[in-house]
Scaffold this motif. Structure first.
Motif, PDB file in Angstrom:
ATOM      1  N   GLY A 157       0.790  -1.221   0.000  1.00 19.68           N
ATOM      2  CA  GLY A 157       0.000   0.000   0.000  1.00 19.68           C
ATOM      3  C   GLY A 157       0.822   1.271   0.000  1.00 19.68           C
ATOM      4  O   GLY A 157       0.276   2.366  -0.091  1.00 19.68           O
ATOM      5  N   SER A 188       3.627   2.356  -2.157  1.00 20.48           N
ATOM      6  CA  SER A 188       2.286   2.591  -2.658  1.00 20.48           C
ATOM      7  C   SER A 188       1.685   1.304  -3.235  1.00 20.48           C
ATOM      8  O   SER A 188       2.364   0.283  -3.319  1.00 20.48           O
ATOM      9  N   TRP A 189       0.431   1.409  -3.687  1.00 21.90           N
ATOM     10  CA  TRP A 189      -0.187   0.251  -4.336  1.00 21.90           C
ATOM     11  C   TRP A 189       0.537  -0.078  -5.633  1.00 21.90           C
ATOM     12  O   TRP A 189       0.551  -1.241  -6.075  1.00 21.90           O
ATOM     13  N   SER A 192      -2.414  -4.474   3.388  1.00 18.66           N
ATOM     14  CA  SER A 192      -2.274  -3.237   2.623  1.00 18.66           C
ATOM     15  C   SER A 192      -2.591  -2.038   3.505  1.00 18.66           C
ATOM     16  O   SER A 192      -3.703  -1.879   4.003  1.00 18.66           O
ATOM     17  N   ASP A 237      -3.180   1.912   4.490  1.00 20.61           N
ATOM     18  CA  ASP A 237      -3.791   3.102   3.894  1.00 20.61           C
ATOM     19  C   ASP A 237      -2.703   4.165   3.747  1.00 20.61           C
ATOM     20  O   ASP A 237      -2.262   4.757   4.738  1.00 20.61           O
ATOM     21  N   ARG A 238      -2.270   4.404   2.523  1.00 19.51           N
ATOM     22  CA  ARG A 238      -1.178   5.350   2.297  1.00 19.51           C
ATOM     23  C   ARG A 238      -1.534   6.755   2.773  1.00 19.51           C
ATOM     24  O   ARG A 238      -0.676   7.475   3.293  1.00 19.51           O
ATOM     25  N   GLN A 239      -2.785   7.153   2.609  1.00 19.46           N
ATOM     26  CA  GLN A 239      -3.169   8.496   3.045  1.00 19.46           C
ATOM     27  C   GLN A 239      -2.978   8.658   4.551  1.00 19.46           C
ATOM     28  O   GLN A 239      -2.474   9.689   5.024  1.00 19.46           O
ATOM     29  N   GLU A 240      -3.363   7.640   5.305  1.00 16.53           N
ATOM     30  CA  GLU A 240      -3.173   7.691   6.757  1.00 16.53           C
ATOM     31  C   GLU A 240      -1.687   7.796   7.100  1.00 16.53           C
ATOM     32  O   GLU A 240      -1.288   8.565   7.987  1.00 16.53           O
ATOM     33  N   GLN A 269       1.351   2.284  12.884  1.00 20.45           N
ATOM     34  CA  GLN A 269       0.579   1.777  11.750  1.00 20.45           C
ATOM     35  C   GLN A 269       1.263   0.551  11.141  1.00 20.45           C
ATOM     36  O   GLN A 269       0.609  -0.454  10.834  1.00 20.45           O
TER      37      GLN A 269
END
Length: 232
Positions: free
Chosen positions: A9, A11-12, A42, A44-47, A64
């Motif tokens: 994640g 990144s994806w 995976s 959460d990249r935004q988090e 995380q």
């Protein structure tokens, strides 16, 4: 076959490449229609970005990753790979809290470079990889020296990763600038380059680099398969 725990994640884009290459390498190694036993957590990249960039809260980002590592442990993974270079800075803090090992991307990369007889390694990645000390320390243990891009080069590399590569955008002009930066690092004494962001090899293939180049993604996937098959 051991089960690979994969933290993705981040990144994806690179995570998808990890899944593809790990299975391709596994099929080549094990034969037939073999595929790797993988459990993917995976993130959460935004988090993650909110914690690291906006709040500058390294503890929250580390937590995380620890949560994901524990989920992989609970799912029966035998070891963990993280599909992102800079997140490996958290491994020393997380490893004591879980019972399964990480397969560290910098260790794998350093071993491959040392085996080629190269010594002065240019590091390309996000700022936390280029400016942090975990790559430098691990390279030093293998008798290698890290060379870091200058400030303007670091800014270009970091921004291109965040603004383009992790968004699955790969531009010819960006590739050409990476090649120029690598040539400049060669002129300053580098004899090879570590593509130490797992999206960079999707932009610039090692064979297209002006110096001997090492895809940390490819090396990590190869090592994961070797460990899964108990070949390492």
């Amino acid at each position: 076959m051991k089960k690979i725990g994969m933290i993705g994640g981040l990144s994806w884009v690179s995570t998808a490449e990890y899944y593809r290459r790990t299975n391709e390498i596994m099929q080549q190694a094990a034969g037939g229609v073999s595929s790797a036993r993988i459990v993917l957590e995976s993130v959460d990249r935004q988090e993650y970005v909110d914690a690291v960039i906006l709040r500058r809260d390294e503890d929250a980002a580390c937590q995380q990753i620890l949560t994901s590592a524990r989920a992989l442990e609970a799912a029966g993974a035998d070891f963990i790979v993280i599909t992102c270079n800079d997140v490996h800075r958290f491994v020393p803090a997380i490893q004591p809290a879980i019972s399964i090992p990480f397969l560290h991307i910098a260790e794998v990369t350093a071993a491959a470079i040392a085996a080629r007889g190269l010594r002065r390694v240019a590091i390309l990645g996000v700022r936390k990889t280029m400016e942090g000390n975990f790559y430098e320390q691990i390279l030093a243990r293998h008798g290698l020296e890290a060379l870091i891009p200058n400030e303007g080069e670091k800014t270009f590399i970091h921004d291109s990763i965040y603004d383009e590569l992790v968004q699955n955008q790969f531009r010819d002009e960006t590739r050409q600038e990476y090649q120029r930066i690598i040539r400049a690092l060669g002129a300053r004494g580098a004899d090879c380059v570590a593509l130490a962001c797992t999206e960079i090899p999707l932009l610039l293939k090692p064979e297209d680099a002006p110096l001997p180049a090492f895809s940390t993604t490819e090396l990590h996937c190869q090592a994961a398969v070797a460990r899964a098959l108990k070949l390492d």
